[in-house]
Write an enzyme that holds these catalytic residues in place. Structure first.
Site, PDB file in Angstrom:
ATOM      1  N   GLY A 126       0.801  -1.213   0.000  1.00  0.00           N
ATOM      2  CA  GLY A 126       0.000   0.000   0.000  1.00  0.00           C
ATOM      3  C   GLY A 126       0.837   1.268   0.000  1.00  0.00           C
ATOM      4  N   HIS A 127       0.157   2.394  -0.137  1.00  0.00           N
ATOM      5  CA  HIS A 127       0.854   3.676  -0.257  1.00  0.00           C
ATOM      6  C   HIS A 127       1.560   4.051   1.045  1.00  0.00           C
ATOM      7  CE1 HIS A 127      -3.153   5.953   0.816  1.00  0.00           C
ATOM      8  NE2 HIS A 127      -2.839   5.047   1.711  1.00  0.00           N
ATOM      9  N   ASN A 128       2.710   4.688   0.870  1.00  0.00           N
ATOM     10  CA  ASN A 128       3.524   5.207   1.970  1.00  0.00           C
ATOM     11  C   ASN A 128       4.145   4.120   2.842  1.00  0.00           C
ATOM     12  OD1 ASN A 128       1.108   7.541   1.753  1.00  0.00           O
ATOM     13  ND2 ASN A 128       3.220   8.285   1.772  1.00  0.00           N
TER      14      ASN A 128
END
Length: 350
Positions: free
Chosen positions: A243-245
């Site tokens: 997922g993002h980050n």
């Protein structure tokens, strides 16, 4: 074209028992190796198969060498880590048997005029390279790949057919990305207003270090504001979601179908078994091993092996156990009440 055992030992070390002039052309399993193959024995339980192997040479540990020396007719390379030695030898033999990719861009590729493609890089048919992208020396971009605006592909990195590598994402040297992978798609970022989801633009990047392997159909989302980071030496199997980050520490490995929710931070030298799940916004320290199917719901601060699933059993037994688990709070209350009653009968003594 064969490779002499003496050349392998000179390159990778180990002790050779046998003629250095024996040539091997390929790697193979103990059962299927032939007279020009090299195999390895890393599990002592398979000594019987090693004795029966027709391989020209075996890679063995010192203990296994003592056990097979009398019964095995081929040459032996003795080393402390046969599995790793075999991996090095396999890479060397595969490279020796392949013709190097000739640099150049296929006529059917579309390369923007402002993109920088090293003349030694190889671009296959129907590759698209957008404005400002950089393709490093000896990189190989197979058919149908998409390289987004201002993206960077490091030297000797190989993108197999139909990889999507979105704008401004970066991968270092000697990377491998297998077919169907998507690097830098939007993260799952939304705000809620009056029951309606409002999309949050994902403006970060994906930064991937050197010597990273990414499997088929794996997705690594770009950061929402900051970057998603995959450090050096990470190995991601097929159909993984990052997922993002997120930040994945160096030399961490994940088996197929692992899912990592946004903003999770995972340390170095960790392993994740297949279908393990990691909640978002948690931290996992270095040297943590997560077994297959485990849900990591909270941060892990101490190295070690962690498991979080109920062992498989027959369905009827599982249903009985589930019913018992549901009743555990009531049973706990009854036991505590009985303990208090017994304590009262005993005049307050334990």
């Amino acid at each position: 074209m064969g490779t002499r055992l003496g050349d392998l030992v000179e390159r990778f070390g180990g002790q050779l028992a046998g003629s250095p002039d024996v040539e091997v052309t390929a790697v193979a399993s103990l059962e299927h190796a032939g007279a020009s193959d090299i195999s390895f024995l890393s599990n002592s339980k398979r000594r019987a198969q090693a004795l029966q192997s027709r391989a020209a040479a075996l890679i063995v540990s010192p203990a296994d060498d003592v056990a097979v020396a009398e019964g095995y007719a081929g040459a032996r390379i003795v080393t402390g880590n046969p599995h790793a030695y075999f991996a090095h030898a396999a890479q060397y033999l595969v490279r020796a048997g392949e013709a190097p990719a000739a640099g150049g861009t296929h006529p059917a590729a579309m390369v923007h005029g402002t993109a920088r493609v090293d003349p030694t890089a190889c671009l296959g048919p129907h590759v698209t390279v957008e404005a400002g992208a950089t393709i490093g020396a000896h990189a190989v971009i197979d058919a149908g790949c998409y390289i987004g605006r201002d993206a960077v592909i490091g030297e000797h990195t190989h993108l197999f057919a139909n990889v999507t590598f979105h704008a401004r994402c970066v991968i270092g040297a000697r990377g491998i990305i297998h077919s169907g992978a998507v690097i830098g798609g939007d993260g799952f970022g939304f705000a809620i207003e009056d029951g309606v989801y409002i999309k949050i633009p994902q403006v970060g990047r994906v930064l991937i270090g050197d010597d990273v392997d990414i499997g088929s159909n794996t997705t690594v989302d770009r950061g929402a504001l900051d970057d998603t980071v995959i450090e050096d030496g990470v190995k991601l199997d097929n159909q993984i979601q990052i997922g993002h980050n997120c930040r994945i520490g160096a030399h961490t490995a994940m088996a197929g179908c692992v899912g990592v929710a946004g903003s999770a931070v995972i340390g170095r030298h960790c392993t994740f078994g297949g279908a393990a799940m990691v909640n978002g916004h948690i931290d996992i320290c270095d040297h943590v091993d997560i077994t297959a199917g485990t849900l990591v719901a909270h941060s892990i601060r101490e190295p070690g092996r962690y498991t979080g699933y109920y062992p498989i059993t027959r369905n009827a037994e599982w249903e009985r156990n589930a019913a018992l688990l549901r009743n555990l709070p009531a049973l706990r209350d009854k036991i505590r009440a009985l303990e208090r009653a017994l304590k009262a009968l005993g005049g307050g003594e334990d």
